[in-house]
Design an enzyme around this catalytic site. Structure first.
Site, PDB file in Angstrom:
ATOM      1  N   HIS A  18       0.854  -1.195   0.000  1.00  0.00           N
ATOM      2  CA  HIS A  18       0.000   0.000   0.000  1.00  0.00           C
ATOM      3  C   HIS A  18       0.887   1.241   0.000  1.00  0.00           C
ATOM      4  CE1 HIS A  18       0.696   0.602   4.293  1.00  0.00           C
ATOM      5  NE2 HIS A  18       0.289  -0.634   4.549  1.00  0.00           N
ATOM      6  N   HIS A  21       4.106   1.343   2.243  1.00  0.00           N
ATOM      7  CA  HIS A  21       5.277   0.616   1.730  1.00  0.00           C
ATOM      8  C   HIS A  21       5.890   1.366   0.544  1.00  0.00           C
ATOM      9  CE1 HIS A  21       2.526  -2.735   3.212  1.00  0.00           C
ATOM     10  NE2 HIS A  21       3.519  -2.719   4.063  1.00  0.00           N
ATOM     11  N   CYS A 126       1.766  -9.201  20.068  1.00  0.00           N
ATOM     12  CA  CYS A 126       0.975  -8.628  18.965  1.00  0.00           C
ATOM     13  C   CYS A 126       1.454  -9.288  17.678  1.00  0.00           C
ATOM     14  CB  CYS A 126       1.144  -7.110  18.865  1.00  0.00           C
ATOM     15  SG  CYS A 126       0.444  -6.476  17.311  1.00  0.00           S
ATOM     16  N   CYS A 129       2.751  -6.814  14.993  1.00  0.00           N
ATOM     17  CA  CYS A 129       4.140  -6.355  15.163  1.00  0.00           C
ATOM     18  C   CYS A 129       5.104  -7.526  15.207  1.00  0.00           C
ATOM     19  CB  CYS A 129       4.308  -5.602  16.478  1.00  0.00           C
ATOM     20  SG  CYS A 129       3.381  -4.083  16.593  1.00  0.00           S
ATOM     21  N   CYS A 143      -2.644  -3.450  21.085  1.00  0.00           N
ATOM     22  CA  CYS A 143      -1.339  -3.002  20.610  1.00  0.00           C
ATOM     23  C   CYS A 143      -1.375  -1.511  20.299  1.00  0.00           C
ATOM     24  CB  CYS A 143      -0.977  -3.793  19.349  1.00  0.00           C
ATOM     25  SG  CYS A 143       0.325  -3.020  18.401  1.00  0.00           S
ATOM     26  N   HIS A 146      -1.165  -1.185  16.268  1.00  0.00           N
ATOM     27  CA  HIS A 146      -2.217  -1.734  15.404  1.00  0.00           C
ATOM     28  C   HIS A 146      -3.616  -1.613  15.975  1.00  0.00           C
ATOM     29  CE1 HIS A 146       1.403  -3.763  13.794  1.00  0.00           C
ATOM     30  NE2 HIS A 146       0.778  -3.557  12.663  1.00  0.00           N
ATOM     31  N   LYS A 306      -2.670   5.167  11.761  1.00  0.00           N
ATOM     32  CA  LYS A 306      -1.650   4.660  10.849  1.00  0.00           C
ATOM     33  C   LYS A 306      -2.329   3.816   9.777  1.00  0.00           C
ATOM     34  CE  LYS A 306       2.292   1.661  10.429  1.00  0.00           C
ATOM     35  NZ  LYS A 306       2.325   0.219  10.361  1.00  0.00           N
ATOM     36  N   LYS A 309      -2.769  -2.663   7.176  1.00  0.00           N
ATOM     37  CA  LYS A 309      -3.732  -3.705   6.849  1.00  0.00           C
ATOM     38  C   LYS A 309      -4.526  -4.105   8.082  1.00  0.00           C
ATOM     39  CE  LYS A 309      -4.756  -7.954   4.834  1.00  0.00           C
ATOM     40  NZ  LYS A 309      -4.475  -9.359   4.903  1.00  0.00           N
TER      41      LYS A 309
HETATM   42  O1  ME8 Z   1       7.433  -4.316   9.672  1.00  0.00           O
HETATM   43  N1  ME8 Z   1       3.165   4.976   6.702  1.00  0.00           N
HETATM   44  O2  ME8 Z   1       7.003  -5.132   7.559  1.00  0.00           O
HETATM   45  P1  ME8 Z   1       5.707  -4.308   7.129  1.00  0.00           P
HETATM   46  C1  ME8 Z   1       4.455   4.974   6.350  1.00  0.00           C
HETATM   47  N2  ME8 Z   1       8.616  -7.116   7.922  1.00  0.00           N
HETATM   48  N3  ME8 Z   1       5.168   3.854   6.134  1.00  0.00           N
HETATM   49  C2  ME8 Z   1       4.535   2.687   6.281  1.00  0.00           C
HETATM   50  C3  ME8 Z   1       3.176   2.609   6.649  1.00  0.00           C
HETATM   51  C4  ME8 Z   1       2.489   3.833   6.863  1.00  0.00           C
HETATM   52  N4  ME8 Z   1       1.220   3.879   7.190  1.00  0.00           N
HETATM   53  N5  ME8 Z   1       2.821   1.324   6.694  1.00  0.00           N
HETATM   54  C5  ME8 Z   1       3.933   0.606   6.360  1.00  0.00           C
HETATM   55  C6  ME8 Z   1       7.648  -5.088   8.744  1.00  0.00           C
HETATM   56  N6  ME8 Z   1       4.961   1.424   6.117  1.00  0.00           N
HETATM   57  C7  ME8 Z   1       8.796  -6.054   8.830  1.00  0.00           C
HETATM   58  C8  ME8 Z   1      10.075  -5.320   8.537  1.00  0.00           C
HETATM   59  S1  ME8 Z   1      12.720  -5.205   8.253  1.00  0.00           S
HETATM   60  C9  ME8 Z   1      13.987  -6.127   8.699  1.00  0.00           C
HETATM   61  C10 ME8 Z   1      11.312  -6.142   8.651  1.00  0.00           C
HETATM   62  C11 ME8 Z   1       6.318   1.030   5.731  1.00  0.00           C
HETATM   63  O3  ME8 Z   1       5.212  -4.946   5.903  1.00  0.00           O
HETATM   64  C12 ME8 Z   1       7.326   1.549   6.750  1.00  0.00           C
HETATM   65  O4  ME8 Z   1       8.594   1.529   6.179  1.00  0.00           O
HETATM   66  O5  ME8 Z   1       4.791  -4.160   8.284  1.00  0.00           O
HETATM   67  C13 ME8 Z   1       7.224   0.496   7.818  1.00  0.00           C
HETATM   68  O6  ME8 Z   1       8.322   0.512   8.697  1.00  0.00           O
HETATM   69  C14 ME8 Z   1       7.199  -0.747   6.958  1.00  0.00           C
HETATM   70  O7  ME8 Z   1       6.413  -0.366   5.805  1.00  0.00           O
HETATM   71  C15 ME8 Z   1       6.568  -1.912   7.667  1.00  0.00           C
HETATM   72  O8  ME8 Z   1       6.309  -2.909   6.733  1.00  0.00           O
END
Ligand code: ME8
Length: 714
Positions: A18, A21, A126, A129, A143, A146, A306, A309
């Site tokens: 989304h 990301h 959670c 997370c 959490c 979330h 935030k 999903k």
């Molecule tokens: O946390 N606003 O993956 P994830 C801005 N797999 N950035 C956002 C966002 C938002 N609302 N939502 C997601 C994970 N992001 C782990 C990471 S790394 C070794 C492992 C972005 O799929 C932002 O960079 O939940 C956030 O930190 C990341 O997606 C979390 O992606």
């Protein structure tokens, strides 16, 4: 040559990407392009995080395997990055053998350092997370990130002696790496520092309650905790543990300041702790130098939450890209968010910025300049140059502001610098009036110089645009007669006067055609009648308006029974948002009150406590625009101002009020109501009105006109 290793988080494959990301990935891409522009040796990594309970749960729900879920969703990230011209050098998936080998190698080092032991463990977990939380950090058992309920989990785990590393971590935060703070921005560094200073507990790094993960070496029945697995990707993608560590030597800092090598992890603030506390501690234990910096940005919010999903409020890039193209969205993401802070994403602000910056700004200036020069010089660029003028000075200032902005991650300021240059070109043309000159004197040397300056200014703007919107940058260059280098522009391209003289210009349709917001929303909503947070009310009429049959006078929402289906929390909306639903929405929520206190209201419904009442944020708002909603008898679309903020909301008052009667009027609104989509319009709040006996006709609550908008009502 400086070497730069830039990484994004590896994203979970429980969902498609989304806007959140996309933001991190586009920021990382823009930074990678900036460093390439400077001629540095850059490696840019992204990928997917494919293990853990989250993925296992999705697979179980779908009746498939976690690997099948990962194989289905990982390519959606890869395809999106390709579509957005993201120039990553590698894409790592944590289910790859190269990754598993590297994780095993790292764990062997933690073990050799004496930092692993087994103990039994229980706590609140959670799944969103993939982390345990101390009870004090939960909000009503939920959490804090979330809003979902935490689960109590108990098992025997392998522990990592994190507590051993508190002093070394604090010293890392104090000293930074190679003269730069380890965490950026500073506010985040302070957060991390106080987290560590308040005491570190050892960290559970294996799970026995799930199977989907890398088997923990020498611990049958345990899989590696997903964060230890995931964080290691930054090394495994460079070949750590593979026997060929050439890329590690090239892109991972040596730890002794040798060579100009910097590894920068770009992350959202949600995962800062994992990157700035656990990751460096693992590395210290393993005897591997820590990365140079962890750079953390804020969140894209939707309805003050935030975007995620788990919350169910995500915006996918698809529709906007379909209508406006990749570069418009790249531009918006980078220009709209002040790096480090949170920002709200809305289609309205997207369209406003698109029209202001791209359609009216860059696009319009480009069309004007190319058309005028082509008319004046037979379709060619001018054949005289000018090396002393205000556009040249504006270009030099824009380039230095832009560079400073990139160096400190303030990408919104890099976009500002480009916008300022385009404005300067416009102002220059307005002052010089070349259209008058050409009529009066023809294509004089002075006219050549004026157009040279405008075109050359645009060329510099296009060069500066490259990291942010690469395709648009190349297209601007093409139209003004410059070849766009395949690998993108380089620092030398900022030198003034590089536009070829007498080269063919390419007049073309607008680069960013002006968007008609009304038409966009109409077309968009015709395709997508999906509610934002509410479900259509059973029995609603085709225009989404509930049949109105109120029988007794009640203070009711003008959006509800007499109007249209009001917000009802959708599955996945946390209680905090759902709690903002109207207390008086009788036909939609007749008996949903979870507990029924003995006291009753005037209508016989359950009474609420004062605390419950104060969860409803009532504000005075001023109506600044009003129009009837097409195909609806009752709905009126209102633009209101609540203090400094403007919002759109939809109210069921059109049978009783005309737009003229409403504009300028002060009303009372519920300001913290979860948004609802009514007839395709997102309504952000609700106007209060009494429902008149017999007819059910709405009558707006009166507010003294002298009360300022934004004032709290209680
Ligand atoms: O946390 N606003 O993956 P994830 C801005 N797999 N950035 C956002 C966002 C938002 N609302 N939502 C997601 C994970 N992001 C782990 C990471 S790394 C070794 C492992 C972005 O799929 C932002 O960079 O939940 C956030 O930190 C990341 O997606 C979390 O992606």
């Amino acid at each position: 040559m400086p070497r730069r290793y830039l990484t994004t988080p590896i994203y979970y494959v429980n969902d498609r990407p989304h806007i959140g990301h996309l933001y991190t990935t586009v920021v990382a891409d823009a930074l990678a392009r900036f460093h390439r522009f400077l001629g540095e040796d850059v490696r840019f990594l992204t990928g997917t995080d494919e293990h853990g309970q989250k993925i296992e749960k999705v697979a179980r729900a779908e009746g498939t395997t976690p690997q099948a879920v990962a194989d289905r969703n990982a390519p959606t990230f890869q395809r999106l990055w390709k579509r957005f011209e993201v120039g990553n050098d590698d894409f790592i998936r944590t289910t790859e053998a190269r990754h598993r080998r590297g994780v095993e190698a790292l764990i062997a080092r933690l073990d050799a350092a004496g930092d692993l032991y087994v103990a039994s463990h229980e706590g609140w977990y959670c799944v969103g997370c993939e982390a345990f939380y101390p009870e004090k950090d939960l909000l009503d058992g939920r959490c804090p990130t979330h809003g979902t309920a935490a689960e109590w989990q108990k098992e025997e785990n392998v522990f990592f002696r994190l507590s051993r590393y508190a002093d070394r971590l604090l010293s890392l935060y104090e000293k930074g790496v190679d003269g730069r703070p380890f965490v950026y921005p500073e506010t985040r560094l302070n957060e991390v520092r106080s987290f560590v200073a308040s005491g570190l507990k050892d960290l559970s790094v294996s799970r026995t309650s799930i199977q989907w993960g890398i088997p923990f070496p020498s611990r049958p029945g345990h899989v590696v905790y997903v964060w230890l697995d995931a964080l290691t990707n930054y090394l495994t993608a460079l070949g750590f543990g593979s026997g060929d560590e050439g890329l590690v030597a090239r892109y991972w800092p040596s730890g002794d300041g040798r060579g100009d090598v910097r590894a920068v992890h770009l992350v959202g603030k949600d995962i800062l702790r994992f990157h700035a506390v656990y990751w460096p501690a693992f590395l210290m234990s393993a005897g591997v130098p820590v990365p140079s910096q962890v750079v953390s940005h804020g969140w894209w919010l939707r309805d003050q939450m935030k975007m995620s999903k788990s919350v169910g409020n995500v915006v996918r890039p698809d529709d906007l890209v379909e209508s406006f193209g990749v570069d418009a969205l790249r531009w918006h993401l980078l220009a709209e968010m002040a790096f480090g802070q949170d920002a709200s994403f809305s289609d309205e602000s997207f369209l406003a910025r698109y029209n202001a910056d791209l359609a009216n700004g860059l696009g319009n200036t480009l069309s004007r300049v190319v058309r005028m020069a082509a008319d004046a010089f037979g379709g060619k660029t001018p054949s005289e140059r000018c090396d002393d003028n205000e556009v040249m000075r504006a270009a030099a200032k824009a380039a230095s502001d832009w560079r400073r902005a990139f160096e400190s991650y303030r990408l919104q300021e890099a976009a500002d610098a480009i916008r300022a240059l385009v404005t300067a070109i416009d102002g220059y043309l307005t002052a010089r009036e070349p259209w008058k000159l050409v009529k009066a004197e023809g294509a004089t040397p002075a006219l050549h110089r004026i157009h040279h300056n405008a075109l050359e200014g645009l060329r510099v703007a296009a060069v500066l645009l490259w990291p942010i919107a690469p395709a648009a940058s190349a297209e601007v260059l093409r139209r003004i007669g410059c070849a766009a280098p395949e690998a993108g522009p380089r620092e030398g391209d900022l030198e003034w006067g590089r536009i070829p003289l007498g080269a063919p210009l390419v007049p073309a349709p607008p680069l960013f055609p002006r968007a008609d917001a009304k038409a966009y929303f109409a077309a968009h909503d015709a395709h997508k009648e999906t509610p934002v947070t509410d479900q259509p009310k059973p029995g609603a009429t085709p225009d989404g308006v509930a049949p109105s049959a109120p029988s007794a006078p009640s203070a009711q929402s003008a959006n509800s029974p007499a109007g249209a289906a009001p917000a009802a929390p959708a599955a996945g909306v946390p209680a905090a948002a759902a709690a903002a639903a109207p207390p008086s929405a009788p036909s939609e929520t007749p008996s949903t009150s979870p507990s029924a206190p003995a006291a009753t209201s005037a209508e016989g419904g359950a009474r609420i406590t004062i605390e419950e009442f104060f969860r409803t944020d009532l504000r005075v708002a001023e109506v600044i625009a009003a129009e009837k909603v097409e195909r609806s008898k009752k709905l009126m679309k209102l633009r209101v101002r609540i203090g400094e903020e403007e919002r759109t909301l939809v109210a069921g008052i059109a049978t009783a009020y005309s737009p003229e009667q409403l504009v300028g009027r002060k009303v009372v609104v519920v300001a913290n109501l979860a948004p609802a989509r009514l007839m395709g319009i997102e309504s952000n709040g609700m106007v209060l009105a009494a429902s008149l006996p017999g007819t059910g006709e709405p009558s707006l609550l009166a507010v003294d006109p002298s009360v300022p908008s934004g004032t709290k009502v209680k």
